[in-house]
Design a protein around this motif. Sequence first.
Motif, mmCIF file in Angstrom:
data_model
loop_
_atom_site.group_PDB
_atom_site.id
_atom_site.type_symbol
_atom_site.label_atom_id
_atom_site.label_comp_id
_atom_site.label_asym_id
_atom_site.label_seq_id
_atom_site.Cartn_x
_atom_site.Cartn_y
_atom_site.Cartn_z
ATOM 1 N N SER A 187 2.411 53.034 -40.201
ATOM 2 C CA SER A 187 1.255 53.730 -40.780
ATOM 3 C C SER A 187 -0.054 53.391 -40.071
ATOM 4 O O SER A 187 -1.034 54.127 -40.186
ATOM 5 N N LYS A 188 -0.062 52.295 -39.300
ATOM 6 C CA LYS A 188 -1.280 51.857 -38.631
ATOM 7 C C LYS A 188 -1.228 52.054 -37.118
ATOM 8 O O LYS A 188 -2.150 51.657 -36.405
ATOM 9 N N LEU A 189 -0.160 52.681 -36.612
ATOM 10 C CA LEU A 189 -0.017 52.845 -35.171
ATOM 11 C C LEU A 189 -0.824 54.028 -34.659
ATOM 12 O O LEU A 189 -1.078 54.991 -35.382
ATOM 13 N N SER A 190 -1.185 53.947 -33.399
ATOM 14 C CA SER A 190 -1.878 55.061 -32.746
ATOM 15 C C SER A 190 -0.877 56.136 -32.378
ATOM 16 O O SER A 190 0.342 55.910 -32.353
ATOM 17 N N GLY A 191 -1.369 57.316 -32.066
ATOM 18 C CA GLY A 191 -0.494 58.408 -31.647
ATOM 19 C C GLY A 191 0.278 58.062 -30.391
ATOM 20 O O GLY A 191 1.451 58.420 -30.240
ATOM 21 N N GLU A 192 -0.371 57.332 -29.487
ATOM 22 C CA GLU A 192 0.290 56.924 -28.249
ATOM 23 C C GLU A 192 1.440 55.961 -28.537
ATOM 24 O O GLU A 192 2.525 56.082 -27.951
ATOM 25 N N ASP A 193 1.207 55.017 -29.446
ATOM 26 C CA ASP A 193 2.261 54.075 -29.804
ATOM 27 C C ASP A 193 3.442 54.782 -30.459
ATOM 28 O O ASP A 193 4.610 54.481 -30.171
ATOM 29 N N ILE A 194 3.135 55.707 -31.351
ATOM 30 C CA ILE A 194 4.200 56.457 -32.017
ATOM 31 C C ILE A 194 4.998 57.264 -30.999
ATOM 32 O O ILE A 194 6.225 57.360 -31.074
ATOM 33 N N GLY A 195 4.304 57.828 -30.018
ATOM 34 C CA GLY A 195 4.985 58.574 -28.967
ATOM 35 C C GLY A 195 5.961 57.698 -28.203
ATOM 36 O O GLY A 195 7.075 58.130 -27.869
ATOM 37 N N MET A 196 5.550 56.459 -27.929
ATOM 38 C CA MET A 196 6.436 55.522 -27.243
ATOM 39 C C MET A 196 7.659 55.217 -28.095
ATOM 40 O O MET A 196 8.794 55.171 -27.599
ATOM 41 N N LEU A 197 7.466 55.020 -29.403
ATOM 42 C CA LEU A 197 8.594 54.739 -30.288
ATOM 43 C C LEU A 197 9.552 55.922 -30.371
ATOM 44 O O LEU A 197 10.771 55.745 -30.424
ATOM 45 N N VAL A 198 8.997 57.125 -30.387
ATOM 46 C CA VAL A 198 9.844 58.323 -30.419
ATOM 47 C C VAL A 198 10.684 58.402 -29.151
ATOM 48 O O VAL A 198 11.889 58.689 -29.197
ATOM 49 N N SER A 199 10.064 58.116 -28.010
ATOM 50 C CA SER A 199 10.805 58.129 -26.747
ATOM 51 C C SER A 199 11.908 57.072 -26.762
ATOM 52 O O SER A 199 13.036 57.321 -26.329
ATOM 53 N N PHE A 200 11.577 55.908 -27.280
ATOM 54 C CA PHE A 200 12.554 54.827 -27.389
ATOM 55 C C PHE A 200 13.731 55.246 -28.265
ATOM 56 O O PHE A 200 14.897 55.004 -27.935
ATOM 57 N N SER A 201 13.435 55.900 -29.371
ATOM 58 C CA SER A 201 14.481 56.273 -30.323
ATOM 59 C C SER A 201 15.455 57.299 -29.765
ATOM 60 O O SER A 201 16.555 57.465 -30.294
ATOM 61 N N LYS A 202 15.058 57.985 -28.682
ATOM 62 C CA LYS A 202 15.919 59.010 -28.086
ATOM 63 C C LYS A 202 16.878 58.432 -27.052
ATOM 64 O O LYS A 202 17.770 59.139 -26.580
ATOM 65 N N GLN A 203 16.691 57.175 -26.709
ATOM 66 C CA GLN A 203 17.549 56.561 -25.702
ATOM 67 C C GLN A 203 18.930 56.262 -26.278
ATOM 68 O O GLN A 203 19.050 55.848 -27.426
ATOM 69 N N GLU A 204 19.949 56.452 -25.459
ATOM 70 C CA GLU A 204 21.310 56.175 -25.910
ATOM 71 C C GLU A 204 21.496 54.696 -26.239
ATOM 72 O O GLU A 204 22.231 54.349 -27.163
ATOM 73 N N SER A 205 20.826 53.837 -25.484
ATOM 74 C CA SER A 205 20.946 52.406 -25.747
ATOM 75 C C SER A 205 20.363 52.050 -27.115
ATOM 76 O O SER A 205 20.887 51.186 -27.828
ATOM 77 N N PHE A 206 19.263 52.729 -27.478
ATOM 78 C CA PHE A 206 18.655 52.496 -28.789
ATOM 79 C C PHE A 206 19.602 52.956 -29.902
ATOM 80 O O PHE A 206 19.776 52.267 -30.913
ATOM 81 N N LYS A 207 20.221 54.118 -29.715
ATOM 82 C CA LYS A 207 21.134 54.646 -30.720
ATOM 83 C C LYS A 207 22.318 53.692 -30.918
ATOM 84 O O LYS A 207 22.767 53.470 -32.051
ATOM 85 N N LYS A 208 22.808 53.141 -29.813
ATOM 86 C CA LYS A 208 23.914 52.191 -29.919
ATOM 87 C C LYS A 208 23.452 50.928 -30.656
ATOM 88 O O LYS A 208 24.154 50.404 -31.534
ATOM 89 N N TYR A 209 22.259 50.462 -30.313
ATOM 90 C CA TYR A 209 21.676 49.280 -30.948
ATOM 91 C C TYR A 209 21.528 49.486 -32.451
ATOM 92 O O TYR A 209 21.894 48.622 -33.250
ATOM 93 N N GLN A 210 21.015 50.639 -32.829
ATOM 94 C CA GLN A 210 20.844 50.923 -34.245
ATOM 95 C C GLN A 210 22.174 50.970 -34.979
ATOM 96 O O GLN A 210 22.275 50.523 -36.122
ATOM 97 N N SER A 211 23.195 51.489 -34.319
ATOM 98 C CA SER A 211 24.507 51.560 -34.975
ATOM 99 C C SER A 211 25.096 50.165 -35.197
ATOM 100 O O SER A 211 25.914 49.969 -36.097
ATOM 101 N N LEU A 212 24.662 49.209 -34.389
ATOM 102 C CA LEU A 212 25.186 47.842 -34.504
ATOM 103 C C LEU A 212 24.330 46.952 -35.397
ATOM 104 O O LEU A 212 24.780 45.888 -35.820
ATOM 105 N N LYS A 213 23.118 47.373 -35.692
ATOM 106 C CA LYS A 213 22.205 46.489 -36.410
ATOM 107 C C LYS A 213 22.663 46.113 -37.820
ATOM 108 O O LYS A 213 22.387 44.997 -38.263
ATOM 109 N N PRO A 214 23.348 46.979 -38.548
ATOM 110 C CA PRO A 214 23.863 46.516 -39.848
ATOM 111 C C PRO A 214 24.776 45.296 -39.711
ATOM 112 O O PRO A 214 24.696 44.356 -40.507
ATOM 113 N N GLN A 215 25.630 45.304 -38.693
ATOM 114 C CA GLN A 215 26.507 44.159 -38.475
ATOM 115 C C GLN A 215 25.720 42.954 -37.964
ATOM 116 O O GLN A 215 26.012 41.812 -38.324
#
Length: 255
Positions: A187-215
């Motif tokens: 809620s306190k991030l800049s538009g540029e920071d949010i853009g970076m996070l969105v780009s990060f979230s689209k990476q296959e490595s991020f998706k794999k990481y997220q799928s493993l984070k519950p474990q």
Amino acid sequence: MSWIVCLLLVGAQSLATPANAPVAVQASDAEVADMRDSALFRAAHKLADIHVGGTKMSSEVQATVRTQLKDQFSKMEDFQYLEGEYPGVTQVVVDAAVPIAIRQTEDTIPEFIDRLAAFFAKKMTLDEINDLTDWLTKPTIKRVRSSMDSNFDLGEIIEGSVADEDYQISADELERMTIKSAEQTVSKLSGEDIGMLVSFSKQESFKKYQSLKPQAMSIEAEWSNESTPAGEQELETAVTQAIENFTGLDLSGVE
């Protein structure tokens, strides 16, 4: 378990994770030893170190622990009475206990990192690990993670730990606290920071990481619930002595 050690979790992880984390199958000591010299394990160990935040607790986490622990004590009848009779005693207890708890926790972090490294090495490819590490070390991502550490609310853990000496942290609790911290941070991030996070979230490595984070959170919860009688006794003795020295009371025999 120790009511202070249990609340000294390493700070928030990168982004919110799904609830109901499955139990992670951890590598045995022998398996870790066999993997240790491989390029995959070395890369996974670097990733685990980043995931945890290093072997030393950040200043943000330490400050959060001190503030929230004192706030929680101020709500407890025993401490309200003591504080009324001996103003300043609550801060004395916090100052006595937190450094010991931090040292005890930091002593166990290397083993925790080894556990996570073995888990990541089993579940991810070398390319996935290296790509994810590159992203997690970008200045924007590091800044977001630091902000999440500052926003991490330990109140639920502190309250449960103080109320019940057998309290156990669950992966679901970690997940709820991570979501809350992430929401406050985003809620306190800049538009540029949010853009970076969105780009990060689209990476296959991020998706794999997220799928493993519950474990991964399941491993973290198990680690955070571990304690030793000697460690708990050290904390109890330090707190008792701090109260006695400050107030002049004799607490021998007090449960």
